[in-house]
Design a protein around this motif. Sequence first.
Motif, PDB file in Angstrom:
ATOM      1  N   SER A  86     -10.828 -75.430  -6.161  1.00  0.00           N
ATOM      2  CA  SER A  86     -11.891 -74.951  -5.264  1.00  0.00           C
ATOM      3  C   SER A  86     -12.264 -76.012  -4.234  1.00  0.00           C
ATOM      4  O   SER A  86     -12.590 -75.688  -3.082  1.00  0.00           O
TER       5      SER A  86
ATOM      6  N   SER B 201     -11.506 -75.366  -0.174  1.00  0.00           N
ATOM      7  CA  SER B 201     -12.651 -75.300   0.732  1.00  0.00           C
ATOM      8  C   SER B 201     -12.406 -76.018   2.054  1.00  0.00           C
ATOM      9  O   SER B 201     -13.112 -75.770   3.041  1.00  0.00           O
TER      10      SER B 201
ATOM     11  N   ALA C 112     -13.867 -66.869  -8.185  1.00  0.00           N
ATOM     12  CA  ALA C 112     -13.929 -67.287  -6.783  1.00  0.00           C
ATOM     13  C   ALA C 112     -12.629 -67.944  -6.337  1.00  0.00           C
ATOM     14  O   ALA C 112     -12.107 -67.650  -5.253  1.00  0.00           O
TER      15      ALA C 112
ATOM     16  N   ALA D   7     -10.027 -66.435  -3.593  1.00  0.00           N
ATOM     17  CA  ALA D   7      -9.718 -67.285  -2.434  1.00  0.00           C
ATOM     18  C   ALA D   7      -8.216 -67.501  -2.311  1.00  0.00           C
ATOM     19  O   ALA D   7      -7.658 -67.479  -1.200  1.00  0.00           O
TER      20      ALA D   7
ATOM     21  N   LYS E  85     -13.525 -69.644   2.726  1.00  0.00           N
ATOM     22  CA  LYS E  85     -14.929 -69.253   2.605  1.00  0.00           C
ATOM     23  C   LYS E  85     -15.223 -68.709   1.208  1.00  0.00           C
ATOM     24  O   LYS E  85     -16.283 -68.966   0.632  1.00  0.00           O
ATOM     25  N   ILE E  86     -14.278 -67.961   0.669  1.00  0.00           N
ATOM     26  CA  ILE E  86     -14.462 -67.432  -0.687  1.00  0.00           C
ATOM     27  C   ILE E  86     -14.491 -68.576  -1.697  1.00  0.00           C
ATOM     28  O   ILE E  86     -15.263 -68.556  -2.659  1.00  0.00           O
TER      29      ILE E  86
ATOM     30  N   GLN F 187     -15.694 -71.390  -1.347  1.00  0.00           N
ATOM     31  CA  GLN F 187     -17.000 -72.043  -1.306  1.00  0.00           C
ATOM     32  C   GLN F 187     -18.033 -71.335  -2.176  1.00  0.00           C
ATOM     33  O   GLN F 187     -19.040 -71.927  -2.564  1.00  0.00           O
ATOM     34  N   PHE F 188     -17.758 -70.054  -2.506  1.00  0.00           N
ATOM     35  CA  PHE F 188     -18.640 -69.356  -3.446  1.00  0.00           C
ATOM     36  C   PHE F 188     -18.569 -69.999  -4.838  1.00  0.00           C
ATOM     37  O   PHE F 188     -19.529 -69.939  -5.605  1.00  0.00           O
ATOM     38  N   ALA F 189     -17.412 -70.591  -5.142  1.00  0.00           N
ATOM     39  CA  ALA F 189     -17.288 -71.288  -6.423  1.00  0.00           C
ATOM     40  C   ALA F 189     -18.291 -72.425  -6.505  1.00  0.00           C
ATOM     41  O   ALA F 189     -18.911 -72.665  -7.553  1.00  0.00           O
ATOM     42  N   TRP F 190     -18.472 -73.137  -5.405  1.00  0.00           N
ATOM     43  CA  TRP F 190     -19.418 -74.250  -5.383  1.00  0.00           C
ATOM     44  C   TRP F 190     -20.857 -73.774  -5.451  1.00  0.00           C
ATOM     45  O   TRP F 190     -21.700 -74.411  -6.085  1.00  0.00           O
ATOM     46  N   ALA F 191     -21.127 -72.635  -4.828  1.00  0.00           N
ATOM     47  CA  ALA F 191     -22.470 -72.064  -4.932  1.00  0.00           C
ATOM     48  C   ALA F 191     -22.768 -71.684  -6.385  1.00  0.00           C
ATOM     49  O   ALA F 191     -23.864 -71.949  -6.902  1.00  0.00           O
ATOM     50  N   TRP F 192     -21.774 -71.071  -7.054  1.00  0.00           N
ATOM     51  CA  TRP F 192     -21.930 -70.695  -8.460  1.00  0.00           C
ATOM     52  C   TRP F 192     -22.153 -71.929  -9.338  1.00  0.00           C
ATOM     53  O   TRP F 192     -23.042 -71.950 -10.191  1.00  0.00           O
TER      54      TRP F 192
END
Length: 337
Positions: A12, A16, A142, A146, A153-154, A156-161
Amino acid sequence: MDPVTHGIIGASASQSFSTQKEHRYAAVTGLLAAMLADLDILISDASDPLLNIEIHRQFSHSLIFIPVGALLAAGILWWFMRQKISFKKVYLFSLLGYATSGIVDSLTSYGTKLLWPFIDERFSWNIISVFDPLFSLGVLIAVGLAFYYSNNKIAQFAWAWMLLYLLFGMIQQERGKDVAKSLANQRNHQIEELVVKPTIGNIFLWSIRYKTTDTLYADGLHLMSLTAPTIYEGSAAPLLDWKKKYRSYQGTTLYNDIKRFDTLSDGYLIQHPEHPNIIGDGRYAMLPTALNPLWGIKIDTTNAEMHVPFKTFRNPTSNVRSNFLNMLLGRNHTFTR
């Protein structure tokens, strides 16, 4: 943390910062580079069982080693990707992936020597288990999407999670510390050292360990919701005064190995209740309420110049599994040990 989760977190990170064209090469590079640090587990010496434990999460996980580890990963991976992507990019993606290894491990228990060789200290934030399937699943979904769509961009959802999950873990831990202090006050105990960490595979059932005078106390704590926590009062055991007990063996390999294990266990040494010749790490047990160490060293005073054997005691009996499940689900229950 488990190797698979290490890998997908590394993926991830590299995803990113990749373009659509190089996205999948970045994912593979970041995944493999992140897993490379844990190859330190292969460093061992049959004559000195503690060496492997000392080396794990040491130099290969330190911040200063990140550029070196990334270079090793890039040197290997570029051989397979050299016609598709430049070495500069392979090294960048390796650097991003490898950089996650030590930092992620420091979020768990046991400890990671992030500042080795300048500071010989293991950093343990204890906010997530070494294996947490819910945490890993969010990252995997995620990263997988991705990879499929070649879209950073997808990723980066891993990092948000991860950030949200770890923030929740920090909140849970602080709640656990408050409960531990309240328990100690009720018992008229003065906490000298405290460890509050999640049990294996989840972020809802927590283990409390605290020292007071010469005793170690263990309790379990269920924190599923924001309502009142469920407390499972556990065991107590005397801390081992190994310096006094083995004073006559000073200067021997036996004494030095006990000292090394005391450092590795952060001073939480106790006698194993079922094995009189075993000194165990009191921080870890199959149940948060128990003080039956998962591992320890075997003491043989008749061979004081031999390195001590390292033993593990993982025995998830049906009774242990049942008790753990009841606590994980927050059930009020009388537990047997």
